[in-house]
Design a protein around this motif. Structure first.
Motif, PDB file in Angstrom:
ATOM      1  N   ARG A 109       7.733  -0.496   3.922  1.00 40.64           N
ATOM      2  CA  ARG A 109       7.152  -0.784   4.977  1.00 40.64           C
ATOM      3  C   ARG A 109       6.140   0.972   4.119  1.00 40.64           C
ATOM      4  N   PRO A 110       5.332   0.780   4.251  1.00 38.72           N
ATOM      5  CA  PRO A 110       4.620   1.973   3.823  1.00 38.72           C
ATOM      6  C   PRO A 110       4.083   3.077   4.619  1.00 38.72           C
ATOM      7  N   LEU A 132       2.708  -6.568  12.603  1.00 33.40           N
ATOM      8  CA  LEU A 132       3.248  -8.234  13.004  1.00 33.40           C
ATOM      9  C   LEU A 132       3.235  -8.347  11.230  1.00 33.40           C
ATOM     10  N   ALA A 133       2.125  -7.627  10.455  1.00 35.62           N
ATOM     11  CA  ALA A 133       1.784  -8.351   9.386  1.00 35.62           C
ATOM     12  C   ALA A 133       2.738  -7.382   8.068  1.00 35.62           C
ATOM     13  N   VAL A 134       3.170  -6.062   8.649  1.00 33.97           N
ATOM     14  CA  VAL A 134       4.104  -5.615   7.905  1.00 33.97           C
ATOM     15  C   VAL A 134       5.372  -5.707   7.538  1.00 33.97           C
ATOM     16  N   HIS A 135       5.954  -6.398   8.385  1.00 34.91           N
ATOM     17  CA  HIS A 135       7.449  -7.202   8.597  1.00 34.91           C
ATOM     18  C   HIS A 135       7.634  -8.290   7.261  1.00 34.91           C
ATOM     19  N   PRO A 177       0.531  -0.526   0.313  1.00 33.97           N
ATOM     20  CA  PRO A 177       0.390  -0.145   0.135  1.00 33.97           C
ATOM     21  C   PRO A 177       1.057   0.780  -0.084  1.00 33.97           C
ATOM     22  N   ASP A 178      -0.061   2.131  -0.612  1.00 33.68           N
ATOM     23  CA  ASP A 178       1.156   3.936  -0.802  1.00 33.68           C
ATOM     24  C   ASP A 178       0.471   4.056   0.952  1.00 33.68           C
ATOM     25  N   LEU A 179      -0.773   4.517   1.353  1.00 35.78           N
ATOM     26  CA  LEU A 179      -0.488   4.202   3.069  1.00 35.78           C
ATOM     27  C   LEU A 179      -1.519   3.501   3.549  1.00 35.78           C
ATOM     28  N   THR A 180      -1.820   3.397   4.344  1.00 32.55           N
ATOM     29  CA  THR A 180      -2.041   2.523   5.373  1.00 32.55           C
ATOM     30  C   THR A 180      -2.307   3.159   7.207  1.00 32.55           C
ATOM     31  N   LEU A 181      -3.598   3.407   7.173  1.00 28.10           N
ATOM     32  CA  LEU A 181      -4.094   3.680   7.967  1.00 28.10           C
ATOM     33  C   LEU A 181      -4.867   2.360   8.966  1.00 28.10           C
TER      34      LEU A 181
END
Length: 172
Positions: A76-77, A68-71, A51-55
């Motif tokens: 990293r967005p 845990l998911a972003v690793h 993703p370009d951006l995570t909210l």
């Protein structure tokens, strides 16, 4: 980025939370949640979605799910911890989408039910194969993920604007 650019909305419900003595907002992930969250991240990476951006909701279980998911992603967005995602209604979720900059192509929301399921269902005017009935039968369990595509400005996001192109749960 043009408003005619195809965009993706990825909805990720937090992984399984523990029923600890903390307030609801501070509930941590359960052991199963700590196993499922990285799997969701690998699923994103395997689908080529960065993703370009995570909210991400400010609740402990959503922050831990995202951590845990972003690793598992190749990069990293930008991540914004958004208080309004916690206990958000369908209307509040659509309003958040409408505030997104048109510079964002792929947006990931890490949130809660019933909001994530309601948003996926409301936005999905069309769906690939049996994804929509399968999603609605499952009830959008913890660590479930839906990917919805649409073309246009984020300001134009409304009911039925998108196509459900992927739906995944850790159980199948």
């Amino acid at each position: 980025m043009s408003v005619d650019t195809p965009r993706r909305i990825v909805l990720l419900r937090h992984a399984k939370a523990d029923w600890a003595q903390e307030s609801d907002h501070e509930r941590p992930l359960a052991d199963r949640g700590r196993r499922d969250a990285p799997v969701a991240g690998r699923r994103l990476a395997g689908a080529g979605i960065v993703p370009d951006l995570t909210l991400c909701s400010t609740a402990a279980r959503t922050r831990e799910t995202w951590k845990l998911a972003v690793h598992e992603l190749p990069q990293r967005p930008k991540t914004v911890y958004e208080e309004r995602l916690y206990e958000a209604s369908l209307g509040e979720l659509i309003a958040l989408l409408n505030e997104t900059s048109d510079d964002v192509g792929d947006l990931l929301l890490v949130g809660h039910n019933p909001g994530m399921h309601a948003l996926a269902d409301a936005l999905s005017g069309e769906a690939d194969g049996d994804l929509l009935p399968r999603m609605n039968r499952s009830g959008f369990p913890t660590a479930a993920m839906a990917v919805i595509t649409f073309t246009g400005s984020w300001k134009s996001v409304e009911h039925g604007v998108g196509r459900l192109v992927a739906y995944w749960t850790p159980q199948g």
